[in-house]
Design an enzyme around this catalytic site. Sequence first.
Site, PDB file in Angstrom:
ATOM      1  N   LYS A 171       9.887 -47.647 -24.002  1.00  0.00           N
ATOM      2  CA  LYS A 171       9.896 -46.486 -24.167  1.00  0.00           C
ATOM      3  C   LYS A 171      11.219 -45.983 -24.667  1.00  0.00           C
ATOM      4  O   LYS A 171      11.528 -45.022 -24.912  1.00  0.00           O
ATOM      5  CB  LYS A 171       9.611 -45.737 -22.720  1.00  0.00           C
ATOM      6  CG  LYS A 171       8.263 -45.934 -22.521  1.00  0.00           C
ATOM      7  CD  LYS A 171       7.744 -44.872 -21.181  1.00  0.00           C
ATOM      8  CE  LYS A 171       6.180 -45.049 -21.080  1.00  0.00           C
ATOM      9  NZ  LYS A 171       6.075 -46.448 -20.173  1.00  0.00           N
TER      10      LYS A 171
HETATM   11  C1  LIG Z   1       4.547 -46.611 -20.493  1.00  0.00           C
HETATM   12  C2  LIG Z   1       4.288 -48.275 -20.082  1.00  0.00           C
HETATM   13  C3  LIG Z   1       3.045 -48.702 -20.676  1.00  0.00           C
HETATM   14  C4  LIG Z   1       1.926 -48.046 -21.285  1.00  0.00           C
HETATM   15  O1  LIG Z   1       2.247 -47.135 -22.369  1.00  0.00           O
HETATM   16  P1  LIG Z   1       1.323 -46.402 -22.864  1.00  0.00           P
HETATM   17  O2  LIG Z   1       1.961 -45.767 -24.187  1.00  0.00           O
HETATM   18  O3  LIG Z   1       1.370 -45.203 -21.982  1.00  0.00           O
HETATM   19  O4  LIG Z   1      -0.246 -46.869 -23.171  1.00  0.00           O
HETATM   20  C5  LIG Z   1       2.989 -50.094 -20.496  1.00  0.00           C
HETATM   21  N1  LIG Z   1       4.088 -50.829 -19.828  1.00  0.00           N
HETATM   22  C6  LIG Z   1       5.104 -50.255 -19.525  1.00  0.00           C
HETATM   23  C7  LIG Z   1       5.882 -51.079 -19.107  1.00  0.00           C
HETATM   24  C8  LIG Z   1       5.359 -48.930 -19.576  1.00  0.00           C
HETATM   25  O5  LIG Z   1       6.479 -48.361 -19.097  1.00  0.00           O
END
Ligand SMILES: *Cc1c(COP(=O)(O)O)cnc(C)c1O
Length: 434
Positions: free
Chosen positions: A107
């Site tokens: 993210k």
């Molecule tokens: C947010 C997150 C996900 C999921 O991603 P999306 O874009 O919501 O599908 C998967 N793994 C981790 C570690 C995350 O922080």
Amino acid sequence: MLYHSTNNNSEKVNFREATIRGQAPDKGLYFPDTIPALSNQFLSSFKQKSKSQIAFEVIRPYVGDTITELDLFQICEHTVNFDFPLVKVSDNFSSLELFHGPTLAFKDVGARFMSRCLGHFSKSNSRKITVLVATSGDTGSAVANGFLGVEGVDVIILYPAGKVSKIQELQLTTLGQNITALEVQGTFDDCQQMVKQAFMDAELNAKHFLTSANSINIARWLPQQFYYFYALQQWQNEEPPIVCVPSGNFGNICAGLIAAVSGLPVKHFVAACNSNDVFTKYLSSGQLNSQQAVATISNAMDVGNPSNLVRLLEMFGNDYQRIKNFISSYSISDEETSATISRVYKDYNYTLDPHGAVAYASLEKYLASTPKGFQTLSGLFLETAHPVKFSDVVERATGVPIEFPESMKHLLHLQKKSVLIEAKYEALKSFLNA
Ligand SMILES: *Cc1c(COP(=O)(O)O)cnc(C)c1O
């Protein structure tokens, strides 16, 4: 480039407006009016290009003339200034490690890009922008880190007291400056509910310029395409890869899909889900039904009603057969997730985090199901977070303690600063108005 709302009931806007607003007024998600096609020249040369150059060329058509090329290039350089290694785990499995950024999760990419864009746009905005986010851990830390020190933007993060890991809490609460952490005496759902109510409160919105920073925002969603290109840069096989993405709100996989629709060579996508299996069920039945979220050990994917599925449907013209041909999905239980972490550690000496483990197990299931069989096909999965962020679960599965990464050790000496509030909307409102 203009963006329309997936509900088709709002005016079309440019990249700037869509970024500042987050969600369209009709509560739909913004979607690009046309998906740009990558030129043959780009596709035959991107493997030799720098990360920043790729990011710049991929995102430029989406941004249009709302940011100058020079500024956009600088934003791209800042966004991707860490590593995205593709690591071979076994003969036919590679891990795209997306946890080398400042908060150790993928993210960071979206949060860094969005924060710089919003900071850029806020210069010509007369009012201060307040970003409100609810987090179960990863979103909040990436957003807090990405927006730290960005002028013209204040960030308020709501997280559930006692329900994020130690490292996540330190990442959320020790920054200061324009970042405030509200420690809510309730669950993640309470936090999300409070934020939703704030966005709907006309009186509050008249006073404050509020926006959100989750993957419904195009400036967080679209830059997540970049690392799919970096994966292909490092991919050694003749045949394009099968790409498996651990999915919760489906922002990450939708970014990969839009890159593929633009021309990036990918053979097939696998959406890896935990017990929250709305999409897995959709692929097998054709019916899309939201569910109550259930708690799992891969908790960043505990989503019962994934927001970005409307974008996925739109991308494929709501054509169920086309979607089924291009994407598969599996649902992995907590037991299988733990067993996968344990087995992959024992067999290959590679430590998966719970989200990466859900992806690894899903990719295994997909390859085992194909007629060509397990031996000849190969794939990569996205390792979305560093295992240390979920050390309890991982250490239980492997029996081996995870070393605290060097880049995070300074956190241990910092003082947690949070504002404890009740899990009630009124508590949030009076905090914002104070
Ligand atoms: C947010 C997150 C996900 C999921 O991603 P999306 O874009 O919501 O599908 C998967 N793994 C981790 C570690 C995350 O922080």
